[in-house]
Design a protein around this motif. Sequence first.
Motif, PDB file in Angstrom:
ATOM      1  N   ILE A 200       0.835  -1.199   0.000  1.00  0.00           N
ATOM      2  CA  ILE A 200       0.000   0.000   0.000  1.00  0.00           C
ATOM      3  C   ILE A 200       0.871   1.252   0.000  1.00  0.00           C
ATOM      4  O   ILE A 200       0.636   2.192  -0.770  1.00  0.00           O
ATOM      5  CB  ILE A 200      -0.946  -0.012   1.211  1.00  0.00           C
ATOM      6  CG1 ILE A 200      -1.948  -1.152   1.080  1.00  0.00           C
ATOM      7  CG2 ILE A 200      -1.661   1.327   1.352  1.00  0.00           C
ATOM      8  CD1 ILE A 200      -2.766  -1.407   2.335  1.00  0.00           C
ATOM      9  N   ALA A 201       1.901   1.268   0.858  1.00  0.00           N
ATOM     10  CA  ALA A 201       2.804   2.421   0.912  1.00  0.00           C
ATOM     11  C   ALA A 201       3.531   2.604  -0.413  1.00  0.00           C
ATOM     12  O   ALA A 201       3.684   3.730  -0.905  1.00  0.00           O
ATOM     13  CB  ALA A 201       3.812   2.248   2.050  1.00  0.00           C
TER      14      ALA A 201
ATOM     15  N   GLY B 114       1.284   4.265  -2.925  1.00  0.00           N
ATOM     16  CA  GLY B 114       1.156   5.688  -2.641  1.00  0.00           C
ATOM     17  C   GLY B 114       2.390   6.459  -3.054  1.00  0.00           C
ATOM     18  O   GLY B 114       2.297   7.562  -3.612  1.00  0.00           O
TER      19      GLY B 114
ATOM     20  N   MET C 217      -7.050   7.692  -1.299  1.00  0.00           N
ATOM     21  CA  MET C 217      -7.357   6.286  -1.058  1.00  0.00           C
ATOM     22  C   MET C 217      -7.886   5.630  -2.325  1.00  0.00           C
ATOM     23  O   MET C 217      -7.536   4.494  -2.642  1.00  0.00           O
ATOM     24  CB  MET C 217      -8.376   6.170   0.076  1.00  0.00           C
ATOM     25  CG  MET C 217      -7.886   6.694   1.418  1.00  0.00           C
ATOM     26  SD  MET C 217      -6.590   5.657   2.144  1.00  0.00           S
ATOM     27  CE  MET C 217      -7.566   4.291   2.769  1.00  0.00           C
TER      28      MET C 217
ATOM     29  N   VAL D 279      -5.872   0.512   6.100  1.00  0.00           N
ATOM     30  CA  VAL D 279      -5.467   1.878   6.429  1.00  0.00           C
ATOM     31  C   VAL D 279      -6.724   2.715   6.634  1.00  0.00           C
ATOM     32  O   VAL D 279      -7.564   2.791   5.730  1.00  0.00           O
ATOM     33  CB  VAL D 279      -4.605   2.483   5.297  1.00  0.00           C
ATOM     34  CG1 VAL D 279      -4.153   3.886   5.667  1.00  0.00           C
ATOM     35  CG2 VAL D 279      -3.402   1.597   5.004  1.00  0.00           C
TER      36      VAL D 279
ATOM     37  N   LYS E 244      -6.426   8.803   4.599  1.00  0.00           N
ATOM     38  CA  LYS E 244      -5.284   9.343   3.875  1.00  0.00           C
ATOM     39  C   LYS E 244      -4.155   9.757   4.818  1.00  0.00           C
ATOM     40  O   LYS E 244      -2.977   9.585   4.500  1.00  0.00           O
ATOM     41  CB  LYS E 244      -5.705  10.531   3.017  1.00  0.00           C
ATOM     42  CG  LYS E 244      -4.541  11.105   2.216  1.00  0.00           C
ATOM     43  CD  LYS E 244      -4.951  12.208   1.276  1.00  0.00           C
ATOM     44  CE  LYS E 244      -3.732  12.793   0.559  1.00  0.00           C
ATOM     45  NZ  LYS E 244      -4.096  13.862  -0.402  1.00  0.00           N
TER      46      LYS E 244
ATOM     47  N   LEU F 145      -2.238   6.817   5.587  1.00  0.00           N
ATOM     48  CA  LEU F 145      -1.560   6.376   4.359  1.00  0.00           C
ATOM     49  C   LEU F 145      -0.292   7.189   4.130  1.00  0.00           C
ATOM     50  O   LEU F 145       0.775   6.630   3.832  1.00  0.00           O
ATOM     51  CB  LEU F 145      -2.501   6.524   3.163  1.00  0.00           C
ATOM     52  CG  LEU F 145      -1.888   6.337   1.771  1.00  0.00           C
ATOM     53  CD1 LEU F 145      -1.329   4.931   1.623  1.00  0.00           C
ATOM     54  CD2 LEU F 145      -2.935   6.625   0.693  1.00  0.00           C
TER      55      LEU F 145
END
Length: 240
Positions: A36-37, A40, A54, A72, A75, A78
């Motif tokens: 996920i990171a 982003g 998101m 998460v 935002k 995140l």
Amino acid sequence: MAAEVEEPVNDTVRLLWGPPAKPTRGPKPALSLERIAAAGIEVADAEGLGAVSMQRVAALLDFTKMALYRYVPGKAELVALMVESAVAEPPAAPAGGHWRDQLTAWAEELTRSFGAHPWLLDATVGPRVMGPKELAWLERVVSALDGHGLTGAERMDAAVLLAGHVRGIVEQSRAAGAEGSPEAQLLAVLGTLIQRHAADYPALAAAIAEPGGQDNALDFGLARILDGLAALIDQRAARP
């Protein structure tokens, strides 16, 4: 005896310092905080922090936004994960290394880290929870200055001063983009005007006319900050 009451842990602390809570409903987890990171960061590197959402990250991972919320909460969390993943490791403190050399290496590595991910400038402002890796940057400065007569607050302030100098230079470089350094752009815009009106701005005209000029604001400012710390350390050492 009364039982100890545990302090509440917010979502950012839980995600950065772990262990993260596992989804309790739905299918077996198919995502990880690392993935996920990374998604982003991919968006932020390409389009800036403002483009991160998101929805955008979920789509990049080929998941729904609701599925992403299982990992998460929003935002803010995140972005915190992205910062902790993107920031470089602070330079290791060499055994017996001089504090000045350590802080020089620290500032140079921080400059490279911001340069690799310019959106970090926007994501690391204001009071917020830092992750283990980011907090290690502060630890390096405070540790390097330990035992040199400075108070704890002064050692912390030194870290803020160094980081502020680096941030300022990198911010100017980001604004300059690929068109050249901030100093070169400033001279390109103002150099002719200054020379044309040299009678009104004689000091500026003389300064830009001197040979051997170079863009070294980062190194120059860093050296002056370290000179100031050295003077304070020497002053404290001279006290009876």
